[in-house]
Write an enzyme that holds these catalytic residues in place. Structure first.
Site, short mmCIF file in Angstrom:
data_model
loop_
_atom_site.label_atom_id
_atom_site.label_comp_id
_atom_site.label_asym_id
_atom_site.label_seq_id
_atom_site.Cartn_x
_atom_site.Cartn_y
_atom_site.Cartn_z
CB CYS A 23 -4.97 3.66 -4.98
SG CYS A 23 -4.16 2.04 -4.98
N GLY A 40 -1.66 2.23 -7.06
CA GLY A 40 -2.35 2.46 -8.32
C GLY A 40 -1.71 3.58 -9.13
CB CYS A 80 -0.93 0.01 1.21
SG CYS A 80 -2.02 1.45 1.27
CG HIS A 88 -2.34 -1.79 -9.34
ND1 HIS A 88 -3.33 -0.95 -8.89
CD2 HIS A 88 -1.54 -2.03 -8.27
CE1 HIS A 88 -3.13 -0.67 -7.61
NE2 HIS A 88 -2.05 -1.32 -7.21
CD GLU A 121 -6.72 0.56 -2.16
OE1 GLU A 121 -5.76 0.19 -1.43
OE2 GLU A 121 -7.15 1.73 -2.18
#
Length: 267
Positions: free
Chosen positions: A207, A210, A73, A150, A198
């Site tokens: 994010c 991301g 994260c 992703h 997410e």
């Protein structure tokens, strides 16, 4: 057992951070979900637990609001780096990353992106830069693993995509054995405008992984050059990446408050 926690956010992507390096904290998926609940818990997108590590300064466990544990994260990494306040090495399930605080946030080295289909992972082999798949109007995405998986769609206008409807459908598609984070982006004047569904959370204000994955995919496709600004609903990040090198992510963090909780009351 009562323990202290910190509430922080990076561009509106918010976290409850518990330092469990000196006092062990037992955690189940049900407890993580209860803590993350915005009505009966503390409330957050992700619960972050800091634990001892044999290979880094500490280990960061990341639990989504649905109780699932995930590999990486980016926004949480920045918040933790800012909280620690000094250059630090952080062990995650996605690998060891480094970060250090800045005046208004942190810079995190997110490691090198992976592009082979097994690393995403996908259910079968294909070109991950121009995938011959689609869901309704979302077609020909790219896939990148930046510690977590992703999928990135480049569209004319990311704001009009029904991501709240398409995101959960794509997240659990059998093509993605470990589910997937879904990104929709458009580029205007060299800036990436991004929205993210997410995995295990839903639509978020921001994010970090991301933003990293989307910037890398855009650079690989020749759509932008590094460094690139990525605008999300909650604010902006700056992503730098050169092929063969690690990803650098810089952006602000906000310390909201600290508190104490009786963890036995959750879950």
């Amino acid at each position: 057992m009562t323990g202290r926690f910190h509430k922080m956010h990076g561009l509106g992507n918010d976290f409850v951070i518990v330092d469990a390096r000196e006092q062990e904290m037992e955690l189940s998926a049900a407890k993580a979900t209860a803590i993350a609940d915005r009505h009966s818990g503390i409330g957050c997108d992700q619960l972050i637990i800091l634990r001892p590590s044999d290979i880094a300064d500490f280990r960061m466990q990341i639990f989504n609001a649905d109780g699932s544990e995930v590999e990486a994260c980016g926004n949480a990494s920045r918040c933790v780096a800012k909280l620690i306040g000094e250059e630090t090495r952080i062990e995650t399930k996605g690998g060891v990353i480094t970060g250090h605080a800045t005046a208004d946030g942190a810079i995190v080295d997110m490691g090198t992106p992976r592009f082979d289909w097994q690393a995403i992972p996908l259910a079968y082999a294909m070109d991950v830069l121009n995938m011959p798949v689609g869901w309704e109007d979302l077609q020909n995405p790219a896939a990148v693993n930046v510690g977590n998986p992703h999928l990135i769609f480049f569209v004319e206008d990311s704001a009009v995509v029904e991501l709240d409807r398409l995101g959960p459908m794509i997240e659990v598609d059998p093509l993605f054995p470990e589910k997937v984070n879904v990104n929709v982006a458009h580029i205007a004047d060299g800036v990436i405008h991004l929205r993210v569904w997410e995995r295990g959370v839903g639509l978020t204000q921001a994010c970090g992984t991301g933003a990293c994955a989307t910037a890398v995919a855009a650079i690989k496709r020749g759509l932008v050059t590094s460094p690139v600004r990525v605008d999300l609903p909650g604010g902006s990040l700056t992503i730098s990446w050169t092929a063969g090198e690690s990803i650098q992510m810089q952006g602000p963090t906000t310390y909201v408050f600290s508190g104490e909780a009786d963890w036995s009351q959750f879950g």
